[in-house]
Design an enzyme around this catalytic site. Structure first.
Site, PDB file in Angstrom:
ATOM      1  N   ILE A 136     -15.080  -6.231 -22.567  1.00 35.64           N
ATOM      2  CA  ILE A 136     -14.034  -7.256 -22.734  1.00 35.64           C
ATOM      3  C   ILE A 136     -14.102  -8.242 -21.563  1.00 35.64           C
ATOM      4  O   ILE A 136     -14.078  -7.819 -20.410  1.00 35.64           O
ATOM      5  CB  ILE A 136     -12.623  -6.614 -22.756  1.00 35.64           C
ATOM      6  N   LYS A 205      -9.308  -0.112 -11.817  1.00 40.03           N
ATOM      7  CA  LYS A 205      -9.357  -1.309 -12.665  1.00 40.03           C
ATOM      8  C   LYS A 205      -8.050  -2.101 -12.553  1.00 40.03           C
ATOM      9  O   LYS A 205      -8.057  -3.336 -12.520  1.00 40.03           O
ATOM     10  CB  LYS A 205      -9.631  -0.909 -14.123  1.00 40.03           C
TER      11      LYS A 205
HETATM   12  N1  HSE Z   1     -15.767   5.646 -17.554  1.00 40.91           N
HETATM   13  C1  HSE Z   1     -15.262   4.359 -17.825  1.00 40.91           C
HETATM   14  C2  HSE Z   1     -14.344   4.426 -19.046  1.00 40.91           C
HETATM   15  C3  HSE Z   1     -16.413   3.437 -18.073  1.00 40.91           C
HETATM   16  O1  HSE Z   1     -14.418   5.418 -19.766  1.00 40.91           O
HETATM   17  O2  HSE Z   1     -13.569   3.525 -19.268  1.00 40.91           O
HETATM   18  C4  HSE Z   1     -16.028   1.995 -18.095  1.00 40.91           C
HETATM   19  O3  HSE Z   1     -15.475   1.583 -16.894  1.00 40.91           O
END
Ligand code: HSE
Length: 433
Positions: A136, A205
């Protein structure tokens, strides 16, 4: 073709690294046409030797620092992960005057302020679209498409592995460990999936999203963090019978007193869009002062989807190698810190699951404690006891209460005679504030 070839060094040849090489090879002509020049991987840094990997004509080094020192390389792509070697590698690449593209959310969340400042001083770009929500284009959206807005909220499902696990458990009744193994085989999970399960990956994130959304420095310690590990199949089932789905959400909100930042499992009414975002899909909602609400939905993990974002960054650099990437939308020195609102102060509605003896008076004791804390009950259901058991699950939904008050009341309830000391407490988000 406007100018010469852009030479790329790729460090890390796992799922995303190999998918990046495949895209750059498979889409070479269209990428060259869109970038205004061809992009060629001339050097690969692979700490582990894989006989089955095909790196084409690229030079291969086991010492990834050799890629950063290679005078031929224009852009270094870091796909190793973690905050050890990757940190040193990127610092070296910047010192060597190379642009950097990375998918490393842990590194950007923890050391991004320093790395971006180094890149700004060196006049090179650092881009990390692939670090949040896989395929995204959420970073570009916040940094560029939303640049005319004041963002008041960014919230959504930002771990694909966790969403895949919750979806499979709730829709197919599968076991946690079995689904996690499949997520690993599909290349969704981190090398060490602990971060996917305990909320750390989503917190990293969210730190990046909050910085872009509110113009604050990357603040690794800011988010409250809870993973999906404590969610039981029974909670998924009870939530479903009451018309809710359980999703692991990251939420960052601008309040008058500061920023609210948290990742945790959440009950969402089935009628809300986020409730039906299933499997490895991620969804991010952004509320902007001018545009209103946007929701971006797409694959949040997986080799090709994540590599798509890596390649988009490479193409952006190839198009304008001399411009500044303004990685967080504004120079790092212009970011302004804000207080983080303690999680205990944040009010929401709550899902509570208790286990209690099936005897007169227990229910009334529970409701009295809630009333004494000014917590109003929206619904309360005593589930049937399991065969041969005299303990019954009690599931209730409350109206708004601050977490600190809720925890106090719950502790008092669990101290009651006849109530078991284990419980579940999950926030309910209606997204109708
Ligand atoms: N391990 C991460 C997830 C990968 O499952 O979202 C993508 O950042």
């Amino acid at each position: 073709m406007s100018t010469g070839m852009m030479k790329i060094g790729v460090c890390g040849v796992g799922t995303v690294g190999m998918a990046t090489l495949n895209i750059l090879r498979g889409q070479a002509d269209s990428i060259a046409s869109r970038a205004g020049r061809s992009l060629s991987v001339t050097h690969v840094g692979a700490r582990t030797q894989y006989s089955e990997h095909d790196y084409g004509a690229a030079r291969v080094s086991q010492d990834v620092m050799d890629v950063a020192r290679d005078p031929e390389v224009d852009i270094l792509v870091e796909l190793i992960g973690g905050t050890g070697v990757a940190f040193d590698l990127i610092k070296l690449a910047i010192a060597e005057g190379k642009h950097v593209v990375t998918a490393n959310k842990a590194l950007i969340a923890e050391h991004g302020n320093e790395l971006i400042a180094l890149a700004e001083s060196a006049g090179v770009q650092i881009r990390f679209e692939a670090s949040v929500a896989g395929g995204i284009p959420i970073i570009k959206t916040l940094r560029e498409a939303m640049a005319a807005n004041q963002v008041s909220e960014v919230a959504g499902i930002i771990n694909g592995t966790g969403n895949f696990i919750l979806t499979e458990m709730s829709t197919k009744g599968r076991e946690f460990e079995d689904v996690l193994a499949e997520a690993q085989a599909l290349g969704y999970a981190e090398v060490d999936p602990t971060f996917d399960i305990d909320g750390t990956d989503a917190a990293h994130k969210l730190v990046i999203l909050a910085s872009l959304a509110f113009g604050i420095p990357l603040s690794i310690d800011a988010p409250f963090k809870q993973g999906i590990n404590a969610i039981t199949p029974a909670d998924l089932e009870y939530a479903a019978t009451m018309g809710y789905r359980v999703k692991h959400l990251g939420i960052a909100r601008q309040r008058a007193e500061g920023i609210e930042m948290r990742v945790h499992p959440t009950l969402i009414p089935e009628s809300k869009q986020l409730a039906s975002v299933d499997g490895v899909l991620n969804a991010v909602m952004i509320a902007g002062s001018e545009v209103g609400e946007l929701v971006l939905i797409g694959p949040g993990a997986g080799g090709a989807a994540t590599a798509s974002s890596v390649c988009a960054d490479l193409i952006d650099i190839a198009r304008q190698p001399r411009s500044s990437s303004l990685a967080l939308g504004t120079p790092v020195a212009s970011l302004v810190a804000q207080p983080t609102i303690p999680n205990g102060e944040i009010a929401s509605e709550w899902y509570v699951r208790l286990t209690a003896a099936d005897q007169p008076g227990v229910m009334s004791d529970i409701t009295h404690i809630l009333a004494a804390h000014d917590i109003s009950i929206e619904s309360l259901v005593q589930q049937p006891p399991a065969a041969g058991e005299d303990q019954v699950p009690i599931v209730l939904l409350t109206h708004l209460a601050r977490e600190a008050v809720m925890n106090e009341a719950l502790q008092e309830i669990m101290d009651l005679e006849g109530v078991q000391p284990d419980s579940a407490l999950i926030r309910v988000e209606g997204f109708d504030h």
